[in-house]
Each structure stands twice: as C-alpha cells, then as structure tokens.
Design a protein around this motif. Structure first.
Motif, PDB file in Angstrom:
ATOM      1  N   THR A   1       0.879  -1.230   0.004  1.00  0.00           N
ATOM      2  CA  THR A   1      -0.019   0.069   0.253  1.00  0.00           C
ATOM      3  C   THR A   1       0.963   1.154  -0.010  1.00  0.00           C
ATOM      4  O   THR A   1       0.477   2.162  -0.792  1.00  0.00           O
ATOM      5  CB  THR A   1      -0.904  -0.097   1.017  1.00  0.00           C
ATOM      6  OG1 THR A   1      -1.813  -1.230   0.957  1.00  0.00           O
ATOM      7  CG2 THR A   1      -2.013   1.207   1.206  1.00  0.00           C
ATOM      8  N   LYS A   2       1.960   1.278   0.532  1.00  0.00           N
ATOM      9  CA  LYS A   2       2.904   2.228   0.751  1.00  0.00           C
ATOM     10  C   LYS A   2       3.607   2.433  -0.564  1.00  0.00           C
ATOM     11  O   LYS A   2       3.994   3.791  -0.891  1.00  0.00           O
ATOM     12  CB  LYS A   2       4.159   2.184   1.837  1.00  0.00           C
ATOM     13  CG  LYS A   2       3.511   2.261   3.192  1.00  0.00           C
ATOM     14  CD  LYS A   2       4.595   2.152   4.137  1.00  0.00           C
ATOM     15  CE  LYS A   2       4.158   2.360   5.439  1.00  0.00           C
ATOM     16  NZ  LYS A   2       5.149   2.121   6.829  1.00  0.00           N
TER      17      LYS A   2
ATOM     18  N   ILE B   1      -3.282  -0.237  13.765  1.00  0.00           N
ATOM     19  CA  ILE B   1      -2.164  -0.434  14.683  1.00  0.00           C
ATOM     20  C   ILE B   1      -0.986   0.840  14.366  1.00  0.00           C
ATOM     21  O   ILE B   1      -0.607   0.871  13.149  1.00  0.00           O
ATOM     22  CB  ILE B   1      -1.510  -1.749  14.520  1.00  0.00           C
ATOM     23  CG1 ILE B   1      -2.346  -3.051  14.568  1.00  0.00           C
ATOM     24  CG2 ILE B   1      -0.240  -1.708  15.548  1.00  0.00           C
ATOM     25  CD1 ILE B   1      -1.786  -4.248  14.367  1.00  0.00           C
ATOM     26  N   ARG B   2      -0.798   1.548  15.255  1.00  0.00           N
ATOM     27  CA  ARG B   2       0.125   2.823  15.101  1.00  0.00           C
ATOM     28  C   ARG B   2       1.203   2.233  16.169  1.00  0.00           C
ATOM     29  O   ARG B   2       1.083   2.029  17.435  1.00  0.00           O
ATOM     30  CB  ARG B   2      -0.555   3.995  15.183  1.00  0.00           C
ATOM     31  CG  ARG B   2      -1.477   4.005  14.353  1.00  0.00           C
ATOM     32  CD  ARG B   2      -2.125   5.421  14.538  1.00  0.00           C
ATOM     33  NE  ARG B   2      -3.303   5.356  13.745  1.00  0.00           N
ATOM     34  CZ  ARG B   2      -4.444   6.579  13.647  1.00  0.00           C
ATOM     35  NH1 ARG B   2      -4.161   7.596  14.639  1.00  0.00           N
ATOM     36  NH2 ARG B   2      -5.430   6.473  12.915  1.00  0.00           N
ATOM     37  N   CYS B   3       2.498   2.612  15.597  1.00  0.00           N
ATOM     38  CA  CYS B   3       3.747   2.370  16.993  1.00  0.00           C
ATOM     39  C   CYS B   3       4.832   3.276  16.723  1.00  0.00           C
ATOM     40  O   CYS B   3       4.952   4.062  15.886  1.00  0.00           O
ATOM     41  CB  CYS B   3       4.020   0.986  16.633  1.00  0.00           C
ATOM     42  SG  CYS B   3       4.777   0.411  15.091  1.00  0.00           S
TER      43      CYS B   3
ATOM     44  N   ARG C   1      -6.516  -5.409  11.997  1.00  0.00           N
ATOM     45  CA  ARG C   1      -5.893  -4.809  10.909  1.00  0.00           C
ATOM     46  C   ARG C   1      -4.686  -4.028  10.771  1.00  0.00           C
ATOM     47  O   ARG C   1      -4.649  -3.375  11.814  1.00  0.00           O
ATOM     48  CB  ARG C   1      -7.108  -4.106  10.010  1.00  0.00           C
ATOM     49  CG  ARG C   1      -8.379  -4.911   9.568  1.00  0.00           C
ATOM     50  CD  ARG C   1      -9.217  -3.750   8.928  1.00  0.00           C
ATOM     51  NE  ARG C   1      -8.774  -3.640   7.515  1.00  0.00           N
ATOM     52  CZ  ARG C   1      -9.237  -2.399   6.866  1.00  0.00           C
ATOM     53  NH1 ARG C   1     -10.494  -1.930   7.360  1.00  0.00           N
ATOM     54  NH2 ARG C   1      -8.625  -1.910   5.930  1.00  0.00           N
ATOM     55  N   LYS C   2      -3.915  -4.216  10.020  1.00  0.00           N
ATOM     56  CA  LYS C   2      -2.586  -3.352  10.115  1.00  0.00           C
ATOM     57  C   LYS C   2      -2.832  -2.030   9.914  1.00  0.00           C
ATOM     58  O   LYS C   2      -2.265  -1.084  10.932  1.00  0.00           O
ATOM     59  CB  LYS C   2      -1.676  -3.630   8.923  1.00  0.00           C
ATOM     60  CG  LYS C   2      -0.445  -3.024   8.860  1.00  0.00           C
ATOM     61  CD  LYS C   2       0.487  -3.392   7.491  1.00  0.00           C
ATOM     62  CE  LYS C   2       1.954  -2.874   7.516  1.00  0.00           C
ATOM     63  NZ  LYS C   2       2.699  -3.258   6.255  1.00  0.00           N
ATOM     64  N   GLN C   3      -3.838  -1.568   9.441  1.00  0.00           N
ATOM     65  CA  GLN C   3      -4.078  -0.350   9.371  1.00  0.00           C
ATOM     66  C   GLN C   3      -4.642   0.526  10.918  1.00  0.00           C
ATOM     67  O   GLN C   3      -4.772   1.556  10.923  1.00  0.00           O
ATOM     68  CB  GLN C   3      -4.987   0.445   8.406  1.00  0.00           C
ATOM     69  CG  GLN C   3      -4.566   0.094   6.891  1.00  0.00           C
ATOM     70  CD  GLN C   3      -4.958  -1.459   6.479  1.00  0.00           C
ATOM     71  OE1 GLN C   3      -5.308  -2.102   7.450  1.00  0.00           O
ATOM     72  NE2 GLN C   3      -4.640  -1.673   5.250  1.00  0.00           N
TER      73      GLN C   3
ATOM     74  N   GLY D   1      -5.233   4.891   8.687  1.00  0.00           N
ATOM     75  CA  GLY D   1      -5.713   4.320   9.688  1.00  0.00           C
ATOM     76  C   GLY D   1      -6.559   4.704  10.644  1.00  0.00           C
ATOM     77  O   GLY D   1      -6.673   4.846  12.010  1.00  0.00           O
TER      78      GLY D   1
ATOM     79  N   GLN E   1       2.853  -6.136  18.124  1.00  0.00           N
ATOM     80  CA  GLN E   1       2.440  -6.200  16.903  1.00  0.00           C
ATOM     81  C   GLN E   1       1.848  -7.685  16.356  1.00  0.00           C
ATOM     82  O   GLN E   1       1.078  -7.871  15.715  1.00  0.00           O
ATOM     83  CB  GLN E   1       3.401  -5.551  15.871  1.00  0.00           C
ATOM     84  CG  GLN E   1       3.506  -4.138  15.992  1.00  0.00           C
ATOM     85  CD  GLN E   1       4.750  -3.592  15.157  1.00  0.00           C
ATOM     86  OE1 GLN E   1       5.554  -4.115  15.283  1.00  0.00           O
ATOM     87  NE2 GLN E   1       4.361  -2.536  14.097  1.00  0.00           N
ATOM     88  N   LYS E   2       2.823  -8.382  16.523  1.00  0.00           N
ATOM     89  CA  LYS E   2       2.544  -9.787  16.395  1.00  0.00           C
ATOM     90  C   LYS E   2       1.323 -10.414  17.084  1.00  0.00           C
ATOM     91  O   LYS E   2       0.629 -11.075  16.467  1.00  0.00           O
ATOM     92  CB  LYS E   2       3.988 -10.607  16.899  1.00  0.00           C
ATOM     93  CG  LYS E   2       3.694 -12.363  16.477  1.00  0.00           C
ATOM     94  CD  LYS E   2       4.994 -13.004  16.716  1.00  0.00           C
ATOM     95  CE  LYS E   2       5.084 -14.359  16.394  1.00  0.00           C
ATOM     96  NZ  LYS E   2       6.261 -15.166  16.771  1.00  0.00           N
TER      97      LYS E   2
ATOM     98  N   ASN F   1      -1.706  -8.913  15.182  1.00  0.00           N
ATOM     99  CA  ASN F   1      -1.766  -9.428  13.809  1.00  0.00           C
ATOM    100  C   ASN F   1      -2.600 -10.986  14.263  1.00  0.00           C
ATOM    101  O   ASN F   1      -3.446 -11.497  13.439  1.00  0.00           O
ATOM    102  CB  ASN F   1      -0.485  -9.720  13.252  1.00  0.00           C
ATOM    103  CG  ASN F   1      -0.097  -8.431  12.792  1.00  0.00           C
ATOM    104  OD1 ASN F   1      -0.707  -7.471  12.724  1.00  0.00           O
ATOM    105  ND2 ASN F   1       1.251  -8.331  12.597  1.00  0.00           N
TER     106      ASN F   1
END
Length: 385
Positions: free
Chosen positions: A2-3, A378-380, A374-376, A66, A365-366, A369
């Motif tokens: 996506t990036k 999650i912010r870190c 969804r990945k979108q 996100g 994160q793991k 997941n």
C-alpha cells in the motif's frame, strides 16, 4: 504494498492531468484545428489511466491513514473527495462533450465555455494533487517537517521512577503541539560528549494545555544522559519541534487502546491528560506494563484520570511483581491476548497505539496480527530508553 501504490498512483494521476491540461492550452494557442481535434478526442481515452489512478490513490491513502483525521493526514483525506467530485462531475463530462464537439468540428461559444470550465477544474485538481504529494513527502520524511527551533530554559526535574527522570522546560511563547508529538533536544556546549552525540529525540509527556513542556527518559550511562541529569536549573538547551504523528484519531466512535511499556508511557500520558482536559468522547483503555511499580513512570499520575475522565480506563500490569517492595494486587505478566479479552468488549474494533522498547512493540504487533487486527488499525513508536 500500500505504501508503494499510494505515491505511484498519485504521481500517475497528477502527470496525466498535467498532460491533459497543457496539451489543451498549447493546442489552442499554437496549433491548427486538426491538432485541437486530435487532442480533444484523445483525452477521453486517457481516463482509462486517470480514473483507476485516482481511485487507487484515494483508497490506499484511506488505508494508510488508519482512522486518523488530524494534521497532514487529515488534510490529504479532505482533499480527496474534492478531487474525485471534480473529476466525476466536471472533468469527465466536459471531456466527453468537448470530444464530441471537436469530432464534429463545432468550435462554437459552447465549446469554449465548457473548455474554460474544464481548464479551471483541471487546474484545481492539479493544485490539490500537488498539495497531497507535498504532504506525502512530509509524512515519509523526504521533506523537512515544519519544525521551529527555540532555546528553552530548564525549570525543574523530578525522579518519576527508579532510574527514570522527568525534565520540565519553559514553554516558548506561541509554541503549539498535539498530544503525542515529540521534540528534539540539543545540549549547548555540553560538559562531555560521546559517539551518540549531544541531541536526542524525546516525546512530550505534557499535554498541549499544560504551561510547561515535559520529557522523561531513563537515566542511562551516556554522555547526553549524564549531562542532562546534572544540567543546572535555569540553563538553556536548544529545542526543535514539534514532530511526529502518533496522535489520537479524530473518530470518537472508535475506541483507542494504548499498549505501553516502561518509558513508552510518555505519549500516552500526554494523550490521556489532554483527553481529560478537553473532555474528549473517545473511549480510551491504557494497558501499561512494567517490571515493578517502582519502575513505572507516572503510574500514580495516571490513576486520578480514571476519576476525572469516565471514558478512561487504566490497566497496569507487572512482570516481576514478586520482587516489589510495594503491595501489588493488579494484573501480572506481559500484555497478551487473554488480558486484552478480559478488559475489552471487542478486540477488533479499536485503534491500537503501541509504544515501548522495540522488542515489546514487536511482540505487541505480532499479538495483534494474530488476533486479526487490521494493520491499518495499529500505530507504533519504539522507545529504547
């Protein structure tokens, strides 16, 4: 993926519209009727490239956001509906109309009126897509952020946990930041230096409404940390900022879940204080992991927020609770999926924010997941301390 799709699609859309626009202007100014006919009848075929490019740019941008609607991300998202509406309602109908008129060699007043409208709409989309590209470069770090440098005075410092110290600085006049953003501190003429340099990137633990700027850090054995720990009250350091976009999302219907480890609490302290002060409607749950209560910066500052903000919940957990000198009857062990399920009615609905040591952030994160988040969502941010 996506990036990669987002900047490529945005660039294709911008270059395609630029080609349409300049070919139209140059043909009208310098070319024959035959060239104008060729240009106007060719443009609709270009929509086979333009429409998917704009759709991909908008869709990938929404996915990358996100749920964020503030700052640079919010500005990009607000432009996309205008770009799409401009294309669907003005550019495509105008291009089809002009192609038909040109094919019939009818260069009358209606032709030129619609072409003027098409050029104005095209110029608008060129400007909006250019702004989105500029902001994309800012977010990716390819363009310098609009940070400001100040010289600020140290007004106080406090031990906030074993081995952790907070530093309070006078806030410069006019300085504004969002809860969760960071600054860069540079020591001027430090008494000692090492290979790590005299600057550090530190998250502001203070909210936007607070009269002072506060950062906190583990007091480790580096020249910067030793110099800062002994820095004289009233001394001046150089500050650059604010930077960063680890800030609370705008949509109050989506809960926020903060997963913090150790010194990674700093952005969440600022966000939690700001949410209470501004009476934000967001439901916020903070899971806060430390070895012992003695090691937990700002733990006692966070507890009162549950009373002042009914939307805020604190879930502290200790991974070495048996080694504490203080009584502990709260959660124990690392933050894991069963702990989330015990305290969250829906583990898939919230936006998750992660901050702490790199290994802890990676583990979170793991875990998320594995839960299907969804990945979108999650912010870190990593904090080595």
């Amino acid at each position: 993926m996506t990036k990669l799709i987002h900047p490529v699609a945005g660039t294709i859309a911008l270059l395609t519209i630029l080609t349409f626009w300049f070919s139209t202007v140059l043909a009208e100014l310098f070319a024959s009727d035959g060239t104008i006919i060729a240009v106007k009848t060719a443009i609709p075929w270009g929509f086979l490239l333009l429409v998917p490019a704009i759709a991909a740019a908008g869709g990938s941008g929404l996915a990358l956001s996100g749920g964020r609607r503030a700052g640079v991300v919010g500005a990009k998202l607000r432009r996309m509906p205008v770009i799409a509406a401009n294309g669907i309602l003005v550019l495509i109908p105008s291009a089809l109309f002009l192609a038909a008129k040109a094919h019939a060699a009818e260069f009358d007043s209606m032709f030129y009126a619609v072409q003027t409208l098409e050029l104005i709409a095209g110029a608008t989309n060129i400007a909006l897509l250019s702004l989105n590209m500029r902001d994309g470069f800012k977010l990716s770090g390819r363009l310098n952020r609009q940070s400001v440098t100040h010289e600020v005075q140290l007004v106080g410092r406090d031990m906030v946990a074993d081995g952790t110290m907070a530093f309070r600085f006078a806030k410069p006049t006019g300085f504004r930041h969002l809860a969760g953003q960071s600054i860069s501190l540079t020591l001027l003429n430090p008494s000692e230096t090492d290979g790590m340099g005299s600057s550090r990137h530190l998250t502001l633990a203070s909210g936007p409404e607070e009269p002072e700027l506060m950062v906190a850090t583990r007091v480790r054995d580096t020249a910067f940390k030793r110099s800062l720990a002994s820095f004289p009250i009233g001394g001046v350091v150089r500050m650059t900022g604010p930077n960063g976009d680890l800030t609370l999302h705008d949509d109050p219907t989506r809960p926020a879940v903060f997963l913090a480890g150790g010194i990674g609490i700093t952005p969440f302290l600022a966000m939690a204080r700001h949410a209470a002060e501004a009476r934000l409607p967001h439901a916020i749950t903070l899971f806060y992991s430390n070895r012992r209560p003695e090691d937990a910066p700002f733990l006692e500052d966070l507890r009162p927020l549950e009373k002042t903000n009914p939307n805020f919940r604190l879930v502290p957990t200790m991974t070495a609770a048996t080694r504490t000198a203080q009584p502990w009857d709260g959660e124990t062990g690392v933050i894991d999926a069963p702990m989330l399920r015990r305290h969250l009615p829906d583990v898939l609905g919230p936006i998750y924010y992660l901050a702490g040591p790199p290994a802890m952030v990676g583990a979170m994160q793991k875990m998320l997941n594995g839960l299907g988040v969804r990945k979108q969502a999650i912010r870190c941010e990593d904090f080595s301390g």
